[in-house]
Design a protein around this motif. Structure first.
Motif, PDB file in Angstrom:
ATOM      1  N   GLN A 144      -3.147  12.545 -15.407  1.00 36.86           N
ATOM      2  CA  GLN A 144      -1.960  12.169 -15.357  1.00 36.86           C
ATOM      3  C   GLN A 144      -1.383  11.063 -14.439  1.00 36.86           C
ATOM      4  O   GLN A 144      -0.360  10.209 -14.585  1.00 36.86           O
ATOM      5  CB  GLN A 144      -0.976  13.619 -15.158  1.00 36.86           C
ATOM      6  N   ALA A 145      -2.151  10.936 -13.436  1.00 37.67           N
ATOM      7  CA  ALA A 145      -1.897  10.013 -12.322  1.00 37.67           C
ATOM      8  C   ALA A 145      -2.406   8.627 -12.976  1.00 37.67           C
ATOM      9  O   ALA A 145      -1.674   7.569 -12.817  1.00 37.67           O
ATOM     10  CB  ALA A 145      -2.760  10.307 -11.055  1.00 37.67           C
ATOM     11  N   GLU A 146      -3.387   8.649 -13.639  1.00 39.04           N
ATOM     12  CA  GLU A 146      -3.821   7.315 -14.054  1.00 39.04           C
ATOM     13  C   GLU A 146      -2.962   6.925 -15.255  1.00 39.04           C
ATOM     14  O   GLU A 146      -2.867   5.768 -15.533  1.00 39.04           O
ATOM     15  CB  GLU A 146      -5.352   7.700 -14.901  1.00 39.04           C
ATOM     16  N   LYS A 147      -2.228   7.788 -16.056  1.00 39.76           N
ATOM     17  CA  LYS A 147      -1.422   7.385 -17.054  1.00 39.76           C
ATOM     18  C   LYS A 147      -0.054   6.663 -16.355  1.00 39.76           C
ATOM     19  O   LYS A 147       0.290   5.753 -16.797  1.00 39.76           O
ATOM     20  CB  LYS A 147      -0.697   8.679 -17.865  1.00 39.76           C
ATOM     21  N   VAL A 148       0.274   7.195 -14.992  1.00 40.11           N
ATOM     22  CA  VAL A 148       1.333   6.618 -14.389  1.00 40.11           C
ATOM     23  C   VAL A 148       0.973   5.192 -13.835  1.00 40.11           C
ATOM     24  O   VAL A 148       1.832   4.158 -13.917  1.00 40.11           O
ATOM     25  CB  VAL A 148       1.830   7.426 -13.033  1.00 40.11           C
ATOM     26  N   ARG A 149      -0.228   5.103 -13.654  1.00 41.29           N
ATOM     27  CA  ARG A 149      -0.929   3.792 -13.371  1.00 41.29           C
ATOM     28  C   ARG A 149      -0.749   2.745 -14.470  1.00 41.29           C
ATOM     29  O   ARG A 149      -1.047   1.407 -14.158  1.00 41.29           O
ATOM     30  CB  ARG A 149      -2.236   3.912 -12.672  1.00 41.29           C
ATOM     31  N   VAL A 150      -0.592   2.933 -15.547  1.00 39.67           N
ATOM     32  CA  VAL A 150      -0.459   1.949 -16.564  1.00 39.67           C
ATOM     33  C   VAL A 150       0.860   1.393 -16.583  1.00 39.67           C
ATOM     34  O   VAL A 150       2.045   1.912 -16.781  1.00 39.67           O
ATOM     35  CB  VAL A 150      -0.489   2.889 -18.125  1.00 39.67           C
TER      36      VAL A 150
ATOM     37  N   THR B  65       0.568  -1.217  -0.058  1.00 41.40           N
ATOM     38  CA  THR B  65       0.018   0.053  -0.064  1.00 41.40           C
ATOM     39  C   THR B  65       0.940   1.318   0.026  1.00 41.40           C
ATOM     40  O   THR B  65       1.801   1.259   0.844  1.00 41.40           O
ATOM     41  CB  THR B  65      -0.893   0.045   1.164  1.00 41.40           C
ATOM     42  N   GLY B  66       0.707   2.200  -0.941  1.00 40.55           N
ATOM     43  CA  GLY B  66       1.495   3.438  -0.967  1.00 40.55           C
ATOM     44  C   GLY B  66       2.489   3.356  -2.404  1.00 40.55           C
ATOM     45  O   GLY B  66       2.247   2.318  -2.791  1.00 40.55           O
ATOM     46  N   TYR B  67       3.290   4.247  -2.290  1.00 36.29           N
ATOM     47  CA  TYR B  67       4.079   4.278  -3.531  1.00 36.29           C
ATOM     48  C   TYR B  67       5.313   3.396  -3.571  1.00 36.29           C
ATOM     49  O   TYR B  67       5.666   2.964  -2.570  1.00 36.29           O
ATOM     50  CB  TYR B  67       4.779   5.584  -3.391  1.00 36.29           C
ATOM     51  N   THR B  68       5.105   2.273  -4.612  1.00 37.07           N
ATOM     52  CA  THR B  68       6.328   1.524  -4.826  1.00 37.07           C
ATOM     53  C   THR B  68       6.724   1.520  -6.461  1.00 37.07           C
ATOM     54  O   THR B  68       6.620   2.534  -7.072  1.00 37.07           O
ATOM     55  CB  THR B  68       5.645  -0.025  -4.233  1.00 37.07           C
ATOM     56  N   ARG B  69       7.175   0.440  -6.897  1.00 31.46           N
ATOM     57  CA  ARG B  69       7.905   0.337  -8.249  1.00 31.46           C
ATOM     58  C   ARG B  69       7.458  -0.702  -8.890  1.00 31.46           C
ATOM     59  O   ARG B  69       7.060  -1.816  -8.306  1.00 31.46           O
ATOM     60  CB  ARG B  69       9.412   0.639  -8.185  1.00 31.46           C
ATOM     61  N   TYR B  70       7.146  -0.632 -10.353  1.00 35.76           N
ATOM     62  CA  TYR B  70       6.853  -1.826 -11.162  1.00 35.76           C
ATOM     63  C   TYR B  70       8.259  -2.357 -11.476  1.00 35.76           C
ATOM     64  O   TYR B  70       9.240  -2.123 -11.060  1.00 35.76           O
ATOM     65  CB  TYR B  70       6.280  -1.420 -12.446  1.00 35.76           C
ATOM     66  N   SER B  71       8.005  -3.837 -11.884  1.00 37.02           N
ATOM     67  CA  SER B  71       9.153  -4.515 -12.320  1.00 37.02           C
ATOM     68  C   SER B  71      10.019  -3.887 -13.122  1.00 37.02           C
ATOM     69  O   SER B  71      11.350  -4.064 -13.196  1.00 37.02           O
ATOM     70  CB  SER B  71       8.605  -5.964 -12.891  1.00 37.02           C
ATOM     71  N   ASP B  72       9.790  -2.971 -13.913  1.00 37.07           N
ATOM     72  CA  ASP B  72      10.674  -2.309 -14.662  1.00 37.07           C
ATOM     73  C   ASP B  72      11.319  -0.921 -14.312  1.00 37.07           C
ATOM     74  O   ASP B  72      12.020  -0.329 -15.013  1.00 37.07           O
ATOM     75  CB  ASP B  72       9.851  -1.894 -16.226  1.00 37.07           C
ATOM     76  N   GLY B  73      10.901  -0.480 -13.068  1.00 35.96           N
ATOM     77  CA  GLY B  73      11.323   0.375 -12.297  1.00 35.96           C
ATOM     78  C   GLY B  73      10.625   1.691 -12.457  1.00 35.96           C
ATOM     79  O   GLY B  73      10.978   2.613 -11.622  1.00 35.96           O
ATOM     80  N   THR B  74       9.750   1.753 -13.017  1.00 37.77           N
ATOM     81  CA  THR B  74       8.833   2.675 -13.196  1.00 37.77           C
ATOM     82  C   THR B  74       7.859   2.868 -12.051  1.00 37.77           C
ATOM     83  O   THR B  74       7.576   1.819 -11.060  1.00 37.77           O
ATOM     84  CB  THR B  74       7.973   2.712 -14.350  1.00 37.77           C
ATOM     85  N   LEU B  75       7.294   4.264 -11.682  1.00 37.51           N
ATOM     86  CA  LEU B  75       6.621   4.569 -10.048  1.00 37.51           C
ATOM     87  C   LEU B  75       5.377   3.762 -10.311  1.00 37.51           C
ATOM     88  O   LEU B  75       4.407   3.831 -11.495  1.00 37.51           O
ATOM     89  CB  LEU B  75       6.298   5.750 -10.113  1.00 37.51           C
ATOM     90  N   CYS B  76       4.900   3.028  -9.232  1.00 36.86           N
ATOM     91  CA  CYS B  76       3.645   2.492  -9.228  1.00 36.86           C
ATOM     92  C   CYS B  76       2.817   2.764  -8.087  1.00 36.86           C
ATOM     93  O   CYS B  76       3.262   2.851  -6.916  1.00 36.86           O
ATOM     94  CB  CYS B  76       3.718   0.994  -8.978  1.00 36.86           C
TER      95      CYS B  76
END
Length: 488
Positions: free
Chosen positions: A435-441, A119-130
């Motif tokens: 913009q936040a929803e784009k980050v969530r892709v 829960t909260g900010y983390t990273r995807y497997s490719d290093g991008t913000l999740c």
């Protein structure tokens, strides 16, 4: 269940996390809860009995090799890896990042196991913000200075963790009696602030306290050792006031005992403001400059804010008159006051400010969309709809023409969307949401990413259509249908 809570921000943020830690303990009474902070701020964990273990991330030891004349990256990484390995070896079932910073997301990802809930900010497997949950996405889009959020951070955290507060969550910790005798009746003034530009000068403090001198109520000064000279200057200028100067003479946990029986805490944005929320001490917050008081103002039942906008001079004498009025039971009209419910403070707002908050509620809570009272809003929405349609058309062409050929057009569309946010501030919450929803892709195949991106643009189109004139809307809907059907 083993839970790690990461809170790497400053003192005030740690104290704002206390109610959530207590509510989390109540919701999970058998869980083992670990709480991670920076060593510099570990004093703010004293008395927090809701956690089982306090951990420190040795930030200074990690950074020290990097800031020396010959930077030693390997030494810094070795210290970091040692700390990460120790956390990973705990095998946490749930990692909660309350720091809300992209930098902290790397640590969250590093200590997360294959079955860990995050829960909260983390990273995807490719290093991008999740942005791992809906509330994290809300925080990313709408919370911060110059943003429209009206919900206190304490309540945002509760929503993110699906917790309900009770009165006991805001209680003061068990504290020892403070050894230094205090007057029977007194005010507390915290002389410093979390940042220098948010504080008052000694002359301003003295001018502020001059009207208070007429009440004959002694003033207890508190602050860190580095603020001792400031306290001495205040006393030198405010000769009519009676002072008890404790600046640099207390532990941070002593502040609870000092606040407990105070008539009023007066201070700029700083940790004691949030400590007073746990003692429920009436609080007068002089809020200066780049601060969103809705999010970080005092949570005390009787919380008052005197707002000084960025670039404006503090009318210290008027502030003092407002404080004197409060001591006499009178609330000056310019004071912003605590409110019950979703919105943390009551304030007469400009129409554009109200529109933004109402739009936030429409986007996230299903409330009605606010009525546009300026032609610029409709014009901005129409332009936004046009560029959104263009972006959808380009995304649909990626499989045929390739991302390398379409990417520049999409980058340009993002620039236009960002410019609309600046030109029509009423629409900025919608653009921040997008913009936040784009980050969530997240990462995936090109087809999966395109499908997810189109979904974001389609949802943006549905939000925009409320403000697009009907004739333009019909034309855009026809285009969107053609794109979605693959005929364009």
């Amino acid at each position: 269940m083993k839970i790690l809570v990461i809170q790497l921000a400053r003192l005030g943020d740690i104290y704002m996390s206390w109610p959530a830690m207590r509510a989390l303990r109540r919701a999970h009474p058998k869980a083992e809860i670990h709480f991670l902070t920076r060593p510099r701020f570990e004093g703010a964990v004293e008395g927090l009995t809701a956690i089982d273990k306090h951990l420190s991330l040795p930030v200074s030891a990690i950074l020290a090799p990097l800031i020396q004349e010959d930077a030693d990256t390997e030494a810094a990484l070795a210290t970091l890896n040692e700390s990460v390995d120790a956390l990973r070896d705990e095998h946490y079932d749930w990692v909660i990042n309350l720091t809300f910073s992209p930098v902290s997301s790397y640590l969250t990802h590093a200590v997360t196991g294959p079955t860990t809930t995050v829960t909260g900010y983390t990273r995807y497997s490719d290093g991008t913000l999740c942005l791992a949950d809906e509330v994290s996405a809300y925080f990313y889009a709408q919370v911060g200075t110059d943003k429209p959020n009206r919900v206190h951070v304490v309540d945002v955290i509760a929503s993110m963790l699906n917790l309900e507060y009770i009165e006991a969550d805001f209680a003061a910790p068990q504290i020892e009696n403070f050894a230094t005798p205090l007057p029977e009746t007194y005010l507390v003034v915290h002389v410093g602030a979390s940042e220098k530009h948010k504080s008052l000068s000694p002359e301003e403090w003295a001018q502020l306290l001059k009207p208070v001198a007429a009440t004959k109520i002694p003033v207890v000064l508190i602050g860190a050792a580095g603020e001792a000279a400031l306290a001495e200057e205040i006393q030198a200028h405010a000769i009519e006031n009676e002072f008890v100067n404790l600046v640099g003479l207390t532990k941070i946990s002593d502040i609870f005992a000092i606040l407990q029986d105070a008539e009023l805490l007066i201070g700029c944005d700083s940790a004691p403001i949030h400590m007073a929320s746990l003692t429920d001490t009436p609080t007068f917050n002089v809020s200066i400059g780049d601060v969103n008081y809705w999010e970080t103002g005092p949570k005390s039942t009787l919380g008052f804010i005197y707002r000084v906008e960025k670039g404006h001079k503090v009318d210290a004498n008027r502030v003092g008159e407002c404080i004197t009025g409060l001591l006499q039971g009178q609330v000056a009209p310019e004071l912003i006051t605590r409110a019950a419910g979703l919105v943390s403070y009551e304030k007469n707002e400009a129409a554009s400010e109200r529109f933004q908050w109402d739009l936030v509620q429409a986007l996230y809570l299903g409330a009605s969309y606010p009525l546009a009272d300026r032609m610029e809003i409709l014009q901005g929405a129409t332009q936004l709809a046009d560029i959104n349609k263009f972006a959808m058309e380009q995304i649909a062409l990626i499989p045929e023409k390739g991302l390398q050929n379409i990417g520049p057009f999409l980058d340009r569309s993002e620039e236009v969307i960002e410019s609309i946010s600046r030109m029509v501030p009423e629409l900025s919450p919608l653009i921040s949401w997008y913009q936040a929803e784009k980050v969530r892709v997240g990462p995936g195949t090109l087809e999966e990413i395109c499908t997810a991106a189109l979904d974001v643009h389609e949802r943006l189109a549905r939000h925009i259509h409320v403000y697009v004139p009907q004739e333009a809307l019909l034309e855009q809907e026809e285009k969107v249908e053609e794109v979605c059907d693959g005929t364009l």
